[in-house]
Scaffold this motif. Structure first.
Motif, short mmCIF file in Angstrom:
data_model
loop_
_atom_site.label_atom_id
_atom_site.label_comp_id
_atom_site.label_asym_id
_atom_site.label_seq_id
_atom_site.Cartn_x
_atom_site.Cartn_y
_atom_site.Cartn_z
N PRO A 1 -5.24 6.56 -3.45
CA PRO A 1 -3.93 6.39 -2.81
C PRO A 1 -3.85 5.09 -2.00
N GLY A 2 -4.96 4.67 -1.42
CA GLY A 2 -4.98 3.41 -0.66
C GLY A 2 -4.65 2.22 -1.52
N THR A 3 -5.18 2.20 -2.75
CA THR A 3 -4.86 1.07 -3.64
C THR A 3 -3.41 1.11 -4.07
N VAL A 4 -2.88 2.29 -4.30
CA VAL A 4 -1.45 2.42 -4.65
C VAL A 4 -0.60 1.83 -3.53
N LYS A 5 -0.89 2.23 -2.30
CA LYS A 5 -0.13 1.75 -1.14
C LYS A 5 -0.24 0.23 -0.99
N ALA A 6 -1.45 -0.28 -1.14
CA ALA A 6 -1.67 -1.72 -0.95
C ALA A 6 -0.91 -2.53 -1.99
N TRP A 7 -0.95 -2.10 -3.24
CA TRP A 7 -0.25 -2.85 -4.30
C TRP A 7 1.26 -2.70 -4.21
N LEU A 8 1.76 -1.49 -3.91
CA LEU A 8 3.21 -1.31 -3.75
C LEU A 8 3.73 -2.12 -2.57
N ALA A 9 3.00 -2.12 -1.47
CA ALA A 9 3.41 -2.90 -0.29
C ALA A 9 3.40 -4.39 -0.62
N SER A 10 2.41 -4.84 -1.38
CA SER A 10 2.34 -6.26 -1.76
C SER A 10 3.51 -6.64 -2.65
N ALA A 11 3.84 -5.77 -3.60
CA ALA A 11 5.00 -6.03 -4.46
C ALA A 11 6.29 -6.05 -3.64
N ALA A 12 6.40 -5.17 -2.66
CA ALA A 12 7.58 -5.15 -1.79
C ALA A 12 7.72 -6.47 -1.03
N VAL A 13 6.61 -7.02 -0.56
CA VAL A 13 6.65 -8.29 0.15
C VAL A 13 7.08 -9.41 -0.78
N VAL A 14 6.63 -9.38 -2.03
CA VAL A 14 7.06 -10.41 -3.00
C VAL A 14 8.58 -10.34 -3.18
N PHE A 15 9.11 -9.14 -3.37
CA PHE A 15 10.57 -9.01 -3.52
C PHE A 15 11.30 -9.37 -2.23
#
Length: 183
Positions: free
Chosen positions: A49-63
């Motif tokens: 779940p930590g990797t899911v959160k980290a990657w989703l948060a990173s994608a959110a920052v890109v957008f």
């Protein structure tokens, strides 16, 4: 008898600000009182779940970066770029996608972890998360109000972006620094 005076333009912020405060407080209180479950969001293809959160948060920052760039172009703050006709659509959809990407992250944070205070990074992250969704609420409610001062949306948009970046640094950046880039 004096006619009723219309609300001042800054007064239009009162209701959105109160609702935003209510959202932030509700998330913080729920996160603090709810007993954390440990797991809430896990997506196939990710190791935790930590990797899911980290990657989703990173994608959110890109957008969110697309949001900032498109708003600068839309409002003529980048003089060497003429705003194309589709810039408003890009701005709206990049914001929607950024927000949608944060929803599973906040669900996991609130349900699985709660509002934590065991170190400074985690405390800052917990507070910033509540403030992010409260400020986002104020911004969204302010969009529909006519007569709002011109400084309101840039200020709120900047605050939402700054809080998202702070959330990213206190979570995804920390996660990638400690555990590395993995899926």
């Amino acid at each position: 008898m004096d006619p009723v005076q219309p609300a001042t333009s800054a007064g239009l912020l009162v209701v959105p600000a109160l609702v935003g405060c209510l959202v932030a407080l509700t998330l913080g209180i729920y996160g603090r009182l709810h007993s954390p479950t440990g797991v809430a969001v896990d997506i196939a293809g990710f190791s935790s779940p930590g990797t899911v959160k980290a990657w989703l948060a990173s994608a959110a920052v890109v957008f969110a970066l697309v949001q900032v760039g498109s708003s600068l172009v839309m409002y003529g703050k980048v003089p060497w770029i003429a705003a194309p006709s589709w810039i408003g659509v890009l701005h709206r959809w990049s914001g929607r996608i950024a927000f949608i990407l944060t929803v599973p992250v906040v669900v996991h944070c609130l349900y699985a972890l709660g509002f934590q205070t065991y170190n400074v990074r985690v405390l800052v992250h917990s507070i910033a998360g509540c403030l992010f969704f409260g400020t986002f609420t104020v911004k969204m409610l302010s969009l529909t109000r006519r007569g709002m001062p011109g400084w309101v949306l840039p200020l709120l948009g900047g605050a939402v972006f700054a809080l998202l970046v702070l959330l990213w640094f206190t979570s995804a950046f920390w996660f990638f620094s400690v555990f590395g880039f993995r899926r």
